[in-house]
Design a protein around this motif. Structure first.
Motif, PDB file in Angstrom:
ATOM      1  N   GLY A   4      -2.363   7.390  -9.456  1.00  0.00           N
ATOM      2  CA  GLY A   4      -1.318   6.925  -8.538  1.00  0.00           C
ATOM      3  C   GLY A   4      -0.691   5.645  -9.034  1.00  0.00           C
ATOM      4  N   ASP A   5      -0.462   4.704  -8.104  1.00  0.00           N
ATOM      5  CA  ASP A   5       0.197   3.450  -8.464  1.00  0.00           C
ATOM      6  C   ASP A   5      -0.825   2.395  -8.870  1.00  0.00           C
ATOM      7  N   TYR A   6      -0.311   1.355  -9.550  1.00  0.00           N
ATOM      8  CA  TYR A   6      -1.166   0.229  -9.896  1.00  0.00           C
ATOM      9  C   TYR A   6      -1.514  -0.557  -8.637  1.00  0.00           C
ATOM     10  N   GLY A   7      -2.800  -0.858  -8.479  1.00  0.00           N
ATOM     11  CA  GLY A   7      -3.259  -1.721  -7.402  1.00  0.00           C
ATOM     12  C   GLY A   7      -4.528  -2.385  -7.864  1.00  0.00           C
ATOM     13  N   SER A   8      -5.144  -3.184  -6.992  1.00  0.00           N
ATOM     14  CA  SER A   8      -6.352  -3.895  -7.413  1.00  0.00           C
ATOM     15  C   SER A   8      -7.451  -2.921  -7.841  1.00  0.00           C
ATOM     16  N   VAL A   9      -7.708  -1.903  -7.008  1.00  0.00           N
ATOM     17  CA  VAL A   9      -8.797  -0.971  -7.308  1.00  0.00           C
ATOM     18  C   VAL A   9      -8.435  -0.077  -8.484  1.00  0.00           C
ATOM     19  N   THR A  10      -7.211   0.493  -8.434  1.00  0.00           N
ATOM     20  CA  THR A  10      -6.827   1.398  -9.514  1.00  0.00           C
ATOM     21  C   THR A  10      -6.672   0.636 -10.831  1.00  0.00           C
TER      22      THR A  10
END
Lengths: 91, 228
Positions: A56-62
């Motif tokens: 999916g999108d870039y985030g803290s967890v991903t």
């Protein structure tokens, strides 16, 4: 001068990468990047065929997941092709 | 500068895909000579670090951002062939997991951000190293200048590919001006980040910076000669 051990350098880079991806990335600029902006300004942004990634999108967890996946794949590939010392050849 | 699917036509994407496959294949063979006990543990980390820093878009003005490409940084830290592998893995993971960069455009993105930036970055770094005084303190700045130069060159290669197989009819001179201009600004960020990162490793363990090895070899001989 006391030498910093390789272990500490390795751990240091790993921690910095994880903190950058997991925390500092929250403060990243959300404006379009150079190519995206140029494609918008010059009328070819519409030619993009968008799709979804597996995560999916870039985030803290991903972002942290991405760092670990890259570490695993790149580490694995370079470990596999590395020059082996005499000790390794016995194995 | 991740190129999405659709910007370049199928034949051009196939061409860059073939170039990328060939170059990565060659890098798998050549990187063997660069990866020894010191560089092998660094390689995976350098790739992970580049992935993380690529998430950190910085503003370059006029509603535009940029981020590290990392080819020059990786080349200086672990050697150019290993750098091609590191950045290619980053691009592969970004494309598959985050749809950052197209699938059919993966070859294009490898040509731009793995091959071009590594080649330009490494060449500029080595030339600066050869013509300037042999001092370790200059290594971070040399890496930074090399990284700066690599970004507008990569942007220009994109325009070249767009001239060959762009899917929209865009005046190429204005495209080149726009791409070169904004990526010169982004290159400043690339240079600063690369200089800081190389400087951090040089400060604690210069022997782990592959591009700094020519400066260390004479020094090591002296130490070993002293029997330590």
């Amino acid at each position: 001068m006391k030498r910093v051990s390789t272990t500490w350098v390795v751990l240091g880079i790993a921690v910095v990468a994880l903190v950058l991806a997991g925390v500092v990335s929250r403060f990243a600029d959300s404006d379009p990047d150079g190519l995206t902006k140029v494609s918008e300004d010059h009328g070819f942004a519409h030619t993009e065929k968008s799709r979804d990634g597996l995560v999916g999108d870039y985030g803290s967890v991903t972002g942290v997941v991405g760092v670990l996946v890259v570490l695993g794949v790149a580490g694995g590939v370079t470990y596999a092709v590395r020059r082996r010392g005499p000790r390794d050849e016995q194995a | 500068m991740h190129v999405p699917d659709g910007f370049l036509d199928a034949p051009t994407s196939a061409l860059t895909g073939a170039v990328a496959v060939g170059a990565v294949g060659l890098a798998l063979v050549k990187a063997r000579d660069e990866l020894d006990d010191k560089t092998a543990p660094m390689a995976g980390l350098v790739a992970a670090f580049i992935f993380a820093v690529q998430m950190l878009n910085f503003p370059v003005g006029a509603g535009t951002s940029g981020h590290l490409m990392g080819g020059a940084l990786a080349a200086v830290l672990v050697g150019p062939w290993t750098a091609v592998l590191c950045v290619s893995v980053v691009l592969l993971v970004q494309s598959l997991l985050f749809a950052d960069g197209g699938i059919t455009a993966l070859g294009t993105n490898i040509v731009l951000m793995a091959l071009t930036t590594v080649l330009v970055g490494w060449l500029v770094f080595r030339v600066l190293q050869l013509v300037l005084p042999k001092r370790m303190s200059l290594t971070p700045a040399q890496a930074g200048v090399a990284a700066f130069a690599s970004v507008p060159v990569a942007a220009s290669v994109f325009v070249l590919l767009y001239a060959v197989g762009g899917t929209a009819d865009i005046p190429l001179d204005t495209l080149l001006t726009a791409m070169f201009g904004v990526h010169t600004l982004i290159g400043v960020g690339e240079g600063v980040i690369t200089g800081l990162a190389v400087g951090a490793i040089v400060a604690v363990r210069p022997d782990l910076v592959r591009g700094a090895r020519p400066l260390l070899e004479s020094r090591e001989l002296v130490i070993r000669g002293a029997g330590s």
